[in-house]
Write a protein that holds these residues in place. Structure first.
Motif, PDB file in Angstrom:
ATOM      1  N   ASN A   1      -5.552   7.443   2.948  1.00 18.90           N
ATOM      2  CA  ASN A   1      -5.884   6.297   3.807  1.00 18.90           C
ATOM      3  C   ASN A   1      -6.813   6.800   4.900  1.00 18.90           C
ATOM      4  OD1 ASN A   1      -4.912   4.685   6.558  1.00 18.90           O
ATOM      5  ND2 ASN A   1      -5.248   3.367   4.791  1.00 18.90           N
TER       6      ASN A   1
ATOM      7  N   ARG B   1       0.832  -1.200   0.000  1.00 23.22           N
ATOM      8  CA  ARG B   1       0.000   0.000   0.000  1.00 23.22           C
ATOM      9  C   ARG B   1       0.872   1.258   0.000  1.00 23.22           C
ATOM     10  NH1 ARG B   1      -2.363  -0.991   4.376  1.00 23.22           N
ATOM     11  NH2 ARG B   1      -4.162  -2.090   3.508  1.00 23.22           N
TER      12      ARG B   1
ATOM     13  N   ASP C   1      -8.823   2.757   1.706  1.00 23.27           N
ATOM     14  CA  ASP C   1      -7.839   3.424   0.858  1.00 23.27           C
ATOM     15  C   ASP C   1      -8.586   4.033  -0.328  1.00 23.27           C
ATOM     16  OD1 ASP C   1      -5.444   2.785   2.297  1.00 23.27           O
ATOM     17  OD2 ASP C   1      -5.657   0.706   1.592  1.00 23.27           O
TER      18      ASP C   1
END
Length: 274
Positions: A180, A163, A200
């Motif tokens: 996020n 991520r 996200d």
């Protein structure tokens, strides 16, 4: 008148004395009956011949009897000898049978002892194997727990690393905003009860993309992701243009659910275009 019967009776009565007293009468009678009877010499000769024949027959019978007695004695001797031989053979067979029976009993005792010893060894070995198996199971449980903990940490670290790497690439190379969101869901839209929700979000030129990055995705995870999108749209009053799931392992029964919810799934070598 005198009849023949009287004459015959008189002759029988007087003849013995007449023969004794008168030799001429005696000679006459002998001459008269000579045609009917053999002379004494001839009779004696025939008697002697008959006696010799009888003696020869008796001698032959005696020799035959002696021969038969000899053969009988020989046969009796042979029979006794054979009987003794058979007795010796039968005695030997009986001794052999007793010896074989003794050996058979001894072998049976040895076999029973061997089986008993093997059963004891088998039981001991089985007990040891069971103890070893329990130790292995215990070690496996510990190993599984350790691997599971490591796998969970690895998954979490991998998700976070991927991520962060994806966010850095998109921000630095494509000028994309990556957000996020870790917000509180008081109505329990996502999990059915109030809880924290992490999302996200990728934003580029007004285009909103909600992305879920996980090491594995099940059918329930797909449903949970769909509810996260609903929570985001209600919370921030923004429409989501694309819903994307990125995972190396997707459960087969999760794919139809993703398609029905309009969620794009990328796994293995699949690529995502923005």
């Amino acid at each position: 008148m005198t009849n023949s019967a009287d004459i015959k009776a008189l002759i029988r009565e007087q003849l013995p004395s007449i023969l004794a007293e008168d030799s001429s009468i005696r000679d006459f009678i002998l001459r008269t009956v000579s045609d009917y009877y053999s002379p004494k010499q001839e009779t004696d000769q025939k008697f002697e011949e008959f006696k010799e024949r009888v003696d020869r027959i008796l001698d032959q019978l005696e020799r035959d009897r002696e021969e038969q007695a000899r053969k009988w004695d020989e046969n009796t001797h042979k029979w006794d000898e054979n009987t003794r031989k058979w007795d010796r053979i039968l005695d030997q067979l009986e001794r052999d049978r007793e010896e074989q029976a003794r050996k058979w009993d001894e072998n049976n005792r040895r076999l029973d002892n061997f089986i008993h010893e093997q059963n004891q060894k088998w039981n001991q070995q089985y007990q040891q194997n069971q103890e070893t198996l329990e130790e292995i199971k215990k070690m496996n449980r510990q190993y599984d727990s350790t691997i599971g903990a490591l796998g969970s940490r690895w998954g979490l670290f991998s998700e976070a690393s991927f991520r962060n790497a994806l966010a850095g690439i998109l921000k630095d190379s494509f000028g994309v905003e990556v957000v996020n969101i870790n917000d509180y869901d008081p109505d329990g839209i996502v999990f059915g009860r109030p809880d924290q929700v992490e999302i996200d979000v990728i934003i580029k030129n007004g285009l909103v993309i909600v992305c879920e990055i996980k090491s594995s995705m099940s059918k329930s995870d797909i449903y949970t992701f769909g509810r996260k999108v609903e929570f985001y749209q209600q919370k921030y009053q923004r429409s989501v243009n694309r819903k994307i799931v990125i995972s190396p392992m997707i459960a087969p029964n999760a794919l139809p659910v993703a398609e029905s919810l309009g969620i794009e799934v990328y796994s293995y070598a699949d690529s995502v275009s923005i």
